[in-house]
Design a protein around this motif. Structure first.
Motif, short mmCIF file in Angstrom:
data_model
loop_
_atom_site.label_atom_id
_atom_site.label_comp_id
_atom_site.label_asym_id
_atom_site.label_seq_id
_atom_site.Cartn_x
_atom_site.Cartn_y
_atom_site.Cartn_z
N GLN A 364 -20.51 -24.81 61.41
CA GLN A 364 -21.61 -24.51 60.48
C GLN A 364 -21.33 -23.25 59.66
OE1 GLN A 364 -25.01 -25.27 63.22
NE2 GLN A 364 -26.18 -25.51 61.34
N GLN A 365 -20.76 -22.23 60.33
CA GLN A 365 -20.47 -20.97 59.66
C GLN A 365 -19.36 -21.17 58.62
OE1 GLN A 365 -22.20 -18.02 59.93
NE2 GLN A 365 -20.94 -17.57 58.13
N ARG A 366 -18.34 -21.93 59.01
CA ARG A 366 -17.22 -22.17 58.08
C ARG A 366 -17.70 -22.93 56.85
NH1 ARG A 366 -11.74 -22.16 59.98
NH2 ARG A 366 -10.30 -22.52 58.27
N GLU A 367 -18.55 -23.91 57.10
CA GLU A 367 -19.07 -24.71 55.99
C GLU A 367 -19.85 -23.82 55.01
OE1 GLU A 367 -22.47 -28.03 55.31
OE2 GLU A 367 -21.39 -28.19 57.20
N LEU A 368 -20.68 -22.93 55.56
CA LEU A 368 -21.44 -22.00 54.72
C LEU A 368 -20.52 -21.10 53.92
CD1 LEU A 368 -24.46 -20.83 56.95
CD2 LEU A 368 -24.57 -21.93 54.70
N ASP A 369 -19.50 -20.56 54.59
CA ASP A 369 -18.55 -19.67 53.92
C ASP A 369 -17.82 -20.37 52.78
OD1 ASP A 369 -19.29 -17.70 55.59
OD2 ASP A 369 -17.34 -17.32 56.49
N ILE A 370 -17.46 -21.64 53.01
CA ILE A 370 -16.76 -22.41 51.97
C ILE A 370 -17.69 -22.60 50.76
CG2 ILE A 370 -15.86 -24.72 51.40
CD1 ILE A 370 -14.74 -24.80 54.32
N LEU A 371 -18.95 -22.95 51.03
CA LEU A 371 -19.91 -23.13 49.93
C LEU A 371 -20.15 -21.83 49.18
CD1 LEU A 371 -22.50 -25.55 51.56
CD2 LEU A 371 -21.16 -25.98 49.49
N GLN A 372 -20.22 -20.72 49.93
CA GLN A 372 -20.41 -19.41 49.29
C GLN A 372 -19.22 -19.08 48.39
OE1 GLN A 372 -21.17 -16.71 52.51
NE2 GLN A 372 -23.38 -16.70 52.16
N PHE A 732 -16.97 -31.91 58.47
CA PHE A 732 -18.17 -31.36 59.11
C PHE A 732 -19.19 -32.48 59.27
CE2 PHE A 732 -16.25 -28.11 56.38
CZ PHE A 732 -16.03 -27.09 57.30
N ALA A 733 -20.03 -32.35 60.30
CA ALA A 733 -21.10 -33.33 60.48
C ALA A 733 -22.06 -33.23 59.30
CB ALA A 733 -21.82 -33.04 61.79
N ASN A 734 -22.56 -34.38 58.85
CA ASN A 734 -23.52 -34.35 57.75
C ASN A 734 -24.83 -33.72 58.23
OD1 ASN A 734 -24.61 -34.86 55.20
ND2 ASN A 734 -25.51 -36.78 55.91
N ASN A 735 -25.17 -34.02 59.47
CA ASN A 735 -26.35 -33.42 60.08
C ASN A 735 -25.91 -32.76 61.39
OD1 ASN A 735 -28.63 -32.84 61.53
ND2 ASN A 735 -29.49 -34.92 61.46
N HIS A 736 -25.96 -31.44 61.43
CA HIS A 736 -25.42 -30.72 62.59
C HIS A 736 -26.21 -30.97 63.87
CE1 HIS A 736 -22.17 -28.54 60.66
NE2 HIS A 736 -22.95 -28.42 59.61
N ASN A 737 -27.37 -31.64 63.77
CA ASN A 737 -28.17 -31.90 64.98
C ASN A 737 -28.08 -33.35 65.45
OD1 ASN A 737 -29.14 -29.22 64.90
ND2 ASN A 737 -30.54 -29.82 63.24
N ASP A 738 -27.26 -34.14 64.77
CA ASP A 738 -27.18 -35.56 65.11
C ASP A 738 -26.19 -35.78 66.27
OD1 ASP A 738 -26.96 -38.27 65.25
OD2 ASP A 738 -25.86 -38.50 63.36
N GLN A 739 -26.72 -36.07 67.46
CA GLN A 739 -25.87 -36.21 68.65
C GLN A 739 -24.91 -37.40 68.56
OE1 GLN A 739 -25.62 -33.81 71.12
NE2 GLN A 739 -26.88 -32.80 69.56
N ARG A 740 -25.17 -38.35 67.65
CA ARG A 740 -24.27 -39.51 67.55
C ARG A 740 -22.99 -39.19 66.82
NH1 ARG A 740 -28.06 -43.44 64.63
NH2 ARG A 740 -28.28 -41.45 63.55
#
Length: 885
Positions: A364-372, A732-740
């Motif tokens: 999640q952090q890496r994804e945010l950094d890339i977007l930033q 990256f997961a599209n939804n970080h809370n999706d257990q599937r």
């Protein structure tokens, strides 16, 4: 019949055989950003600058000045993109086909020194700009639409250069990445180094059109310290207390060679110099001629009289800067390291750990950094992107993915659990026994750690033996002799004499020594490598090394993992795929199939004398495909093509003889299975895209020749797959809370996630597969690209086979991130570094490995006529087992 290998002209790699459908579907995000193709007319111009300058930085300064002066007049208002060397690109034609400009640059170091100095230090350049060609964007559009086979590299390169113009001016470029002290906090790495944050950027042709691949990155830079402080950090002491030893001087010289410094004793005149050495004498002893009559003056007096500067550290050597023919002496204390110099030599363990700590980010952090980073780069405001009409979407690409199911693994029927279905890429050995337990009747232990008393070594070995038994091995509880404790410097003598004692006791009984267990100090320098070299190339003995810290911890998990390693080193099998035993693997189970893995390990920067080492492993069992024999060979440094896959040489007795690693492994497959392989699958690690054709042409030809040398018409169909881990695609997961679709523990995508659409090649057969469960940081999927496929795999067939093989890695009960044959080849190449003479392995601190295949002895003449000394041969009994585990 000898099939012609693909020529680089007709050079089509196999087309994608449709997309895979296996597994449960999900959506992932990729760090690819859609780039809209411009509709501009791109022109290329040749640039020649005289006098010729080897520095891209100076070239850029010259062209930068030219654009500032003449953009609105002679350049017709165009803003060109420049590659720093010989090419300039424009969106539309310039108002001339050829033109010469005269450009004057001030020497940047002396701009502050007043008008006189500035005039004296002006540099004049003649620049000729001449029309060369038009870059064809139509071809690129056709290629992206899948209507043309070959990527028009020139057009892609133009767009890449356009998007690199702005960051090159803003940041420090290193290869395809950009770094800056302002893109994140600097972290000290120790010994005068610091890490800088940055980003990787590259434009790639994909199924969704052009995409910009952006990833976070960190690398080591030299701290911009006063040289005295740098040296104090490097040596970890105050340099004024005691004089430098010879070892200190070597360390300083190695660290500072090629580094740029600026002087601090001349007020605003911060001239810059490059260091090429240290003086052999201390500063107080140094003199130099001040005129043509040979009048000498001391450095100390010169600095006093000329600059009013009193040198404090008179016992330290001076830095030699400038030109080696006419060296300039600078005392360390008047020099400061210039900011922004990347450190390209090898990092030590402490520095690597510190750098990994910085780069390790949860998804999640890496994804945010890339977007930033993408927002910060503001491509929509980039004047070059605007000039050329390139538009970048600032959202991560959404990609369809599938999660392949894990394979069922077979264990021995005598265990409570006879098979297992892994969960999230892992399982354990509890209640299971190895499917084929190896036999260790006679073993010995040598202890090199002075912190481990005999009693501790004895009880440790006993617990290890018990775990081997519990895991399903036939393992004697007691060693042949009690453990021998000795010092590391006696390694050669101790190993040979203990081995001899054992053989003297066993030979009359018709038995062999099966295993050596070694207890090592936690920091053991070259001891580990020496033990492996002696055991594998001299004694022909399987060995298992254990560190002192584990002797004291004694964790059951540790014993279980070591038992897995010992079992395959003595010829056992830990587990096999249930589908392999029931003959249900497409294109493997139906007829005898051999799976190869190959890799080349190159020496680290700074290890000037080391060769590259090629390793090839191949499965030796069918239908199980779990046991891999390995061979290694030294070759010309930095040579990527594997030279010893097939060899022909003249023997005085036998005439023309053929051999090489592929032939030897095909023969040993036949020896162990009683059958000839009727199919070859070759996983090749470590090849970059630019070398695909070269490697395929050379190595496929060698595989074919090796087959033909066994029987005239023997040509089993070959599938050649390149495995890449060194790329910058992250999923990256599209939804970080999706257990599937997410592993809750690490936040990474699930093991078995495969992608073969959108971010993959427009027409060729490639896919990204994340086969492992990430533990720390963000998982890096492996990229598989099929370069040749006579076995006609479907997408599902190759993706499933590759994923399932990742669960058969012998050293742990986890699925691994690259297909095991490629992983084993990497381990073997690493091990073989230890086999080299100490003078060529740069202190023996790195590992690599396996054995040279039979062939003419004596050094091979390499490019540049430097002989590569062959590695010592592996002993025959070592070659047959997975000694590199």
């Amino acid at each position: 019949m000898q099939l012609a290998p693909p020529s680089s002209k007709s050079g089509r790699f196999p087309m994608r055989p449709g997309k895979g459908t296996s597994g449960s579907r999900c959506i992932v995000k990729a760090n690819h950003f859609s780039a809209e193709l411009p509709d501009k007319d791109l022109h290329q111009y040749d640039v020649s600058i005289s006098p010729d300058v080897p520095s891209c930085g100076v070239n850029r300064a010259v062209i930068g000045e030219l654009v500032t002066l003449y953009r609105q007049s002679h350049l017709g208002g165009r803003l060109p993109a420049y590659d720093g060397r010989k090419s300039l690109y424009t969106a539309g034609p310039l108002p001339f086909t050829t033109r010469t400009f005269e450009i004057v640059l001030q020497d940047e170091e002396d701009r502050i020194g007043g008008a006189q100095v500035a005039q004296r230090r002006e540099k004049h350049f003649m620049v000729v700009i001449k029309f060369a060609a038009r870059a064809d964007l139509h071809h690129l559009a056709m290629f992206l639409a899948g209507k043309l086979p070959d990527a028009p590299q020139d057009a892609i390169q133009v767009l890449d250069i356009v998007l690199r113009e702005l960051p090159t001016a803003r940041y420090s470029p290193v290869a395809r990445s950009f770094y800056s002290p302002n893109l994140g906090t600097r972290q000290q790495l120790g010994d005068g180094l610091e890490s800088w944050r940055g980003f990787y950027q590259s434009i790639r042709p994909t199924q969704m059109g052009l995409s910009l691949n952006i990833d976070m990155s960190s690398t080591a830079f030299i701290e911009p310290l006063p040289v005295i402080d740098f040296v104090a950090q490097l040596l970890n002491r105050n340099v004024s207390i005691r004089p430098l030893s010879d070892a200190d001087r070597v360390k300083i010289k190695k660290a500072l060679r090629g580094v740029k410094v600026e002087v601090t004793h001349r007020g605003n005149m911060r001239r810059k110099y490059r260091i090429f050495g240290l003086t052999s004498q201390a500063t107080r002893e140094l003199t130099f001629p001040i005129d043509d009559h040979g009048t000498m003056k001391t450095v100390i007096l010169y600095f006093q009289e000329t600059y009013g500067f009193n040198i404090q550290h008179t016992t330290l050597p001076c830095l030699q800067v400038g030109n080696p023919q006419k060296p300039n002496y600078l005392p360390m204390e008047v020099c400061k390291i210039v900011e922004g110099q990347r450190y390209s030599k090898r990092l030590n363990d402490k520095q690597i750990t510190a750098l990994l700590k910085v780069t390790c980010q949860r998804p999640q952090q890496r994804e945010l950094d890339i977007l930033q980073t993408v927002n910060h780069n503001a491509y929509h405001e980039d004047p070059y992107a605007q000039e050329f009409g390139i538009r970048i979407d600032e959202r991560l690409a959404l990609v369809e993915a599938r999660v392949l199911p894990p394979p069922r693994l077979k264990y021995h029927d005598s265990g409570r659990e006879k098979d297992v279905l892994p969960r999230i890429g892992q399982w354990n050995m509890r209640n299971k026994k190895m499917v084929n337990g190896g036999r260790v009747n006679d073993w010995i232990c040598i202890n090199f750690s002075r912190n481990v008393p005999d009693s501790a070594a004895t009880s440790f070995c006993r617990q290890l033996a018990e775990m081997c038994q519990i895991s399903g091995m036939d393992f004697s509880i007691d060693p042949l002799f009690p453990p021998l404790t000795t010092r590391p410097e006696n390694v050669e003598r101790a190993l040979r004499s203990r081995y001899q004692d054992a053989m003297n006791a066993l030979k009359p009984l018709g038995r062999q020594l099966d295993l050596l267990i070694v207890v090592l100090p936690d920091n053991n320098g070259s001891l580990y490598g020496n033990i492996k070299r002696i055991c594998e190339t001299d004694l022909g003995l399987a060995s298992q090394c254990c560190l002192t810290k584990h002797v004291y911890k004694r964790s059951p998990q540790y014993f279980a993992n070591v038992a897995l390693k010992i079992n395959v080193k003595v010829g056992g099998r830990n587990t096999v795929l249930v589908d392999a035993l029931s003959r249900r693997i497409p294109l493997v189970s139906d007829r005898p199939t051999i799976i190869f893995g190959a890799d080349v390990s190159h020496p680290h920067p700074g290890e000037d004398s080391s060769p590259s080492i090629a390793a090839v492993v191949a499965s030796q069992d069918w239908p199980e495909v779990t046991k891999y024999a390995g061979l290694v060979s030294a070759q010309t440094r930095r040579q990527e093509l594997i030279q010893d896959l097939f060899k022909v040489w003249q023997d005085p007795q036998r005439g023309t003889v053929t051999g090489g690693m592929v032939k030897e492994l095909l023969i040993s497959f036949r020896r162990s299975t009683g059958q000839k392989p009727q199919r070859i699958i070759f996983y090749r690690d470590g090849v970059s895209e630019g070398q695909f054709y070269q490697v395929l042409l050379y190595e496929l030809d060698a595989i074919r020749k090796a087959c033909a040398s066994l029987e005239p018409n023997y040509q089993p169909p070959v599938t050649f797959v390149v495995v890449q881990k060194r790329h910058h695609t992250r999923l990256f997961a599209n939804n970080h809370n999706d257990q599937r679709s997410v592993d809750g523990k690490s936040g990474n995508i699930l093991p078995g996630t495969v992608v073969d659409s959108k971010i993959c090649h427009p027409t060729e057969f490639d896919f990204y597969l994340c086969s492992h469960a990430g533990i720390q940081g963000t998982s890096r999927p492996a990229h598989y690209h099929v370069l040749w496929d006579e076995n006609k795999f479907t997408a599902d067939g190759l993706q499933t086979l590759t994923n399932n093989l990742c669960y058969t890695y012998a050293r742990c009960t986890r699925s691994v991130s690259v297909v095991p044959p490629a992983y084993y080849a990497h381990l073997a190449a690493f091990r073989a570094r230890f086999y080299m003479e100490p003078d060529t392995s740069d202190g023996g601190s790195v590992a690599s490995g396996v054995t040279t295949s039979r062939g003419p002895t004596g050094a091979r003449r390499a490019a540049g006529n430097v002989a590569v000394k062959p590695l010592p041969d592996l002993k025959e009994n070592v070659k047959r087992v997975m000694f590199y585990c």
